[in-house]
Design a protein around this motif. Structure first.
Motif, mmCIF file in Angstrom:
data_model
loop_
_atom_site.group_PDB
_atom_site.id
_atom_site.type_symbol
_atom_site.label_atom_id
_atom_site.label_comp_id
_atom_site.label_asym_id
_atom_site.label_seq_id
_atom_site.Cartn_x
_atom_site.Cartn_y
_atom_site.Cartn_z
ATOM 1 N N LEU A 198 13.269 18.728 54.590
ATOM 2 C CA LEU A 198 14.688 19.093 54.613
ATOM 3 C C LEU A 198 14.939 20.351 53.783
ATOM 4 O O LEU A 198 16.068 20.653 53.425
ATOM 5 C CB LEU A 198 15.539 17.936 54.100
ATOM 6 N N LEU A 199 13.872 21.083 53.447
ATOM 7 C CA LEU A 199 13.949 22.362 52.728
ATOM 8 C C LEU A 199 14.570 22.225 51.345
ATOM 9 O O LEU A 199 15.333 23.085 50.918
ATOM 10 C CB LEU A 199 14.720 23.399 53.555
ATOM 11 N N ALA A 200 14.261 21.137 50.648
ATOM 12 C CA ALA A 200 14.734 20.972 49.271
ATOM 13 C C ALA A 200 13.543 20.747 48.349
ATOM 14 O O ALA A 200 13.337 19.648 47.838
ATOM 15 C CB ALA A 200 15.709 19.814 49.177
ATOM 16 N N PRO A 201 12.700 21.791 48.139
ATOM 17 C CA PRO A 201 11.486 21.589 47.338
ATOM 18 C C PRO A 201 11.774 21.185 45.899
ATOM 19 O O PRO A 201 10.988 20.458 45.297
ATOM 20 C CB PRO A 201 10.791 22.952 47.397
ATOM 21 N N ASP A 202 12.919 21.644 45.354
ATOM 22 C CA ASP A 202 13.238 21.284 43.964
ATOM 23 C C ASP A 202 13.414 19.773 43.821
ATOM 24 O O ASP A 202 12.876 19.145 42.918
ATOM 25 C CB ASP A 202 14.519 21.988 43.523
ATOM 26 N N VAL A 203 14.201 19.204 44.765
ATOM 27 C CA VAL A 203 14.428 17.761 44.728
ATOM 28 C C VAL A 203 13.116 17.032 44.985
ATOM 29 O O VAL A 203 12.834 15.997 44.366
ATOM 30 C CB VAL A 203 15.485 17.369 45.771
ATOM 31 N N ALA A 204 12.295 17.573 45.896
ATOM 32 C CA ALA A 204 11.030 16.917 46.224
ATOM 33 C C ALA A 204 10.127 16.827 45.001
ATOM 34 O O ALA A 204 9.512 15.792 44.747
ATOM 35 C CB ALA A 204 10.333 17.677 47.348
ATOM 36 N N MET A 205 10.068 17.927 44.230
ATOM 37 C CA MET A 205 9.217 17.907 43.037
ATOM 38 C C MET A 205 9.711 16.874 42.034
ATOM 39 O O MET A 205 8.919 16.154 41.422
ATOM 40 C CB MET A 205 9.211 19.283 42.377
ATOM 41 N N THR A 206 11.039 16.807 41.863
ATOM 42 C CA THR A 206 11.572 15.819 40.932
ATOM 43 C C THR A 206 11.237 14.416 41.397
ATOM 44 O O THR A 206 10.817 13.569 40.609
ATOM 45 C CB THR A 206 13.098 15.971 40.819
ATOM 46 N N GLU A 207 11.413 14.157 42.695
ATOM 47 C CA GLU A 207 11.139 12.825 43.230
ATOM 48 C C GLU A 207 9.672 12.470 43.034
ATOM 49 O O GLU A 207 9.339 11.345 42.654
ATOM 50 C CB GLU A 207 11.513 12.784 44.712
ATOM 51 N N ALA A 208 8.771 13.438 43.295
ATOM 52 C CA ALA A 208 7.340 13.156 43.173
ATOM 53 C C ALA A 208 6.959 12.904 41.717
ATOM 54 O O ALA A 208 6.208 11.966 41.418
ATOM 55 C CB ALA A 208 6.530 14.314 43.757
ATOM 56 N N ALA A 209 7.492 13.727 40.802
ATOM 57 C CA ALA A 209 7.076 13.596 39.400
ATOM 58 C C ALA A 209 7.732 12.389 38.741
ATOM 59 O O ALA A 209 7.060 11.601 38.079
ATOM 60 C CB ALA A 209 7.421 14.877 38.631
ATOM 61 N N ILE A 210 9.044 12.251 38.913
ATOM 62 C CA ILE A 210 9.760 11.174 38.226
ATOM 63 C C ILE A 210 9.694 9.884 39.032
ATOM 64 O O ILE A 210 9.326 8.824 38.524
ATOM 65 C CB ILE A 210 11.235 11.572 37.994
ATOM 66 N N GLY A 211 10.049 9.972 40.341
ATOM 67 C CA GLY A 211 10.125 8.749 41.142
ATOM 68 C C GLY A 211 8.781 8.108 41.359
ATOM 69 O O GLY A 211 8.588 6.912 41.095
ATOM 70 N N ALA A 212 7.812 8.906 41.862
ATOM 71 C CA ALA A 212 6.506 8.326 42.169
ATOM 72 C C ALA A 212 5.633 8.230 40.938
ATOM 73 O O ALA A 212 4.814 7.321 40.823
ATOM 74 C CB ALA A 212 5.819 9.162 43.255
ATOM 75 N N GLY A 213 5.778 9.165 39.993
ATOM 76 C CA GLY A 213 4.871 9.189 38.848
ATOM 77 C C GLY A 213 5.344 8.361 37.671
ATOM 78 O O GLY A 213 4.839 7.263 37.413
ATOM 79 N N VAL A 214 6.349 8.879 36.961
ATOM 80 C CA VAL A 214 6.740 8.272 35.688
ATOM 81 C C VAL A 214 7.279 6.855 35.886
ATOM 82 O O VAL A 214 6.917 5.935 35.155
ATOM 83 C CB VAL A 214 7.789 9.160 34.983
ATOM 84 N N THR A 215 8.154 6.681 36.913
ATOM 85 C CA THR A 215 8.744 5.356 37.116
ATOM 86 C C THR A 215 7.670 4.312 37.377
ATOM 87 O O THR A 215 7.716 3.210 36.819
ATOM 88 C CB THR A 215 9.726 5.396 38.306
ATOM 89 N N THR A 216 6.683 4.659 38.229
ATOM 90 C CA THR A 216 5.615 3.705 38.535
ATOM 91 C C THR A 216 4.856 3.321 37.271
ATOM 92 O O THR A 216 4.588 2.140 37.031
ATOM 93 C CB THR A 216 4.659 4.317 39.563
ATOM 94 N N ILE A 217 4.527 4.334 36.445
ATOM 95 C CA ILE A 217 3.772 4.046 35.223
ATOM 96 C C ILE A 217 4.578 3.142 34.292
ATOM 97 O O ILE A 217 4.061 2.151 33.752
ATOM 98 C CB ILE A 217 3.409 5.367 34.518
ATOM 99 N N LEU A 218 5.882 3.455 34.122
ATOM 100 C CA LEU A 218 6.715 2.650 33.209
ATOM 101 C C LEU A 218 6.847 1.218 33.730
ATOM 102 O O LEU A 218 6.770 0.254 32.959
ATOM 103 C CB LEU A 218 8.085 3.295 33.040
ATOM 104 N N LEU A 219 7.025 1.063 35.062
ATOM 105 C CA LEU A 219 7.141 -0.289 35.619
ATOM 106 C C LEU A 219 5.838 -1.052 35.457
ATOM 107 O O LEU A 219 5.842 -2.248 35.130
ATOM 108 C CB LEU A 219 7.533 -0.209 37.102
ATOM 109 N N LEU A 220 4.697 -0.363 35.663
ATOM 110 C CA LEU A 220 3.398 -1.033 35.490
ATOM 111 C C LEU A 220 3.232 -1.517 34.057
ATOM 112 O O LEU A 220 2.789 -2.648 33.815
ATOM 113 C CB LEU A 220 2.265 -0.075 35.857
ATOM 114 N N LEU A 221 3.583 -0.648 33.101
ATOM 115 C CA LEU A 221 3.481 -1.044 31.694
ATOM 116 C C LEU A 221 4.352 -2.263 31.411
ATOM 117 O O LEU A 221 3.980 -3.145 30.641
ATOM 118 C CB LEU A 221 3.919 0.104 30.795
#
Lengths: 174, 185
Positions: free
Chosen positions: B48-71
């Motif tokens: 959808l041509l929103a790379p800024d939002v995509a990067m945030t989603e990948a870093a925060i949504g897929a990365g940090v959130t998953t790690i915090l939930l796993l912990l």
């Protein structure tokens, strides 16, 4: 990259060669990518929020590979606290500085008029000095605060029970 | 048209991942599927041509959130039953289904992404005066930044960003307060 010394002792979260090797290879690149996004966010997609998050995630990755406790000692709580409060301070200072020069809060043109420093660098100041530091610090804070006491419980290691006795243990009692 | 095919495949994948997140009985499985959901969203945002939002989603949504939930779930116990899926709560499904139905009937009334009949465009596909147009035309001369999103965040809406940054700072402080830990040991 200097690795935490005690990564082979019982505090180690992962002893997998695959994880250790891949993190060792990937970490420099993610750190560089995070810094690139932060520093170059005004001209390319991305920005300091994303860059700061990726810098923070790099530390999380190291913690998962080399053990959370050694990484926590290596990074030091005071450094993380400095990152996050320093970011807020730089952000506020930039805004107050433009006010002192007669502009509004964060009106970078005031800096441009007084010192001839382009508007662009005012943006960079709050992006790199403010948002990136705050986000990187916040990600690390959330991780280390959530992970606190994690490793000893998991391994049944009692050496940390004296230290963690100051706060209520949230974990299970087995 | 291959882009459309990929986008629709992604949308279906995201829907399935979202439903699976709600249905899985095992929390670990739910977290892994939730990470897949975030990754799918990130790829869809780039389509959808929103790379800024995509990067945030990948870093925060897929990365940090998953790690915090796993912990977090590492401190809990697994459910004793062997059932794969959660029992379905029928009244909740009815309410959610009705909501989805209402949204679904409203969806065709929205303008398609990038279409010329959307309000931002004028009579013959000419851009009319809107905030977006102002930013597109004047960002570079006003701020010297080539990424209009960054310029809006850091310059035009700098005070809002200041508030957001302080909110992130306050969130970190709040977590330390809730966990009653001033040091991370």
């Amino acid at each position: 990259m200097s690795q935490p010394d005690s990564y082979t002792n019982s505090d180690t979260y992962s002893e997998s060669q695959v994880i250790l090797t891949s993190v060792r290879i990937i970490a420099p690149f993610t750190l560089t990518y995070g810094m690139f996004l932060s520093l170059h966010g005004a001209d390319t997609p991305g920005g300091s929020f994303q860059g700061g998050a990726i810098i923070g995630v790099t530390v999380l990755m190291l913690a998962f590979a080399f053990g959370i406790d050694p990484t926590r000692k290596w990074v030091k709580s005071s450094f993380i606290a400095g990152l996050i409060t320093g970011g807020v301070t730089i952000f506020i200072a930039t805004g107050l500085f433009t006010m002192a020069l007669g502009g509004n809060f964060l009106e970078y043109d005031a800096i441009a008029d007084t010192f001839g420093i382009a508007h662009y660098w005012g943006m960079e100041a709050i992006e790199v000095g403010g948002v990136a530091l705050i986000v990187a610090g916040a990600v690390m804070t959330l991780f280390f605060a959530t992970a606190a006491g994690f490793t000893p419980e998991r391994h049944g290691n009692d050496t940390d029970s004296a230290r963690s006795g100051s706060g209520p243990e949230v974990g299970r009692d087995d | 048209m291959i882009e459309t095919a990929v986008a629709y495949t992604l949308a279906i994948f995201i829907l399935l991942a979202a439903v699976a997140t709600a249905l899985f009985r095992d929390v670990l499985s739910a977290i892994v599927v939730f990470g897949a959901y975030s990754l799918g969203m990130a790829i869809l945002y780039t389509f959808l041509l929103a790379p800024d939002v995509a990067m945030t989603e990948a870093a925060i949504g897929a990365g940090v959130t998953t790690i915090l939930l796993l912990l977090t779930i590492a401190r809990t116990t697994r459910p004793s039953t062997d059932r794969l899926f959660e029992r379905i709560n029928v009244p909740a499904v009815i309410v959610v289904g009705a909501f989805v139905l209402v949204l679904g009937t409203l969806l065709p009334d929205m303008y398609a992404v990038g279409t010329e009949s959307a309000p931002i465009w004028g009579e013959q596909g000419v851009l009319t005066e809107t905030p977006s147009l102002y930013y597109i035309e004047n960002t570079f001369s006003d701020t010297g930044a080539q990424n209009a999103v960054s310029a809006v965040l850091a310059s035009y809406r700098g005070f809002d960003t200041f508030g957001e940054a302080v909110v992130v700072f306050a969130a970190a402080i709040a977590v330390l307060l809730v966990l009653k830990r001033e040091v991370f040991t």
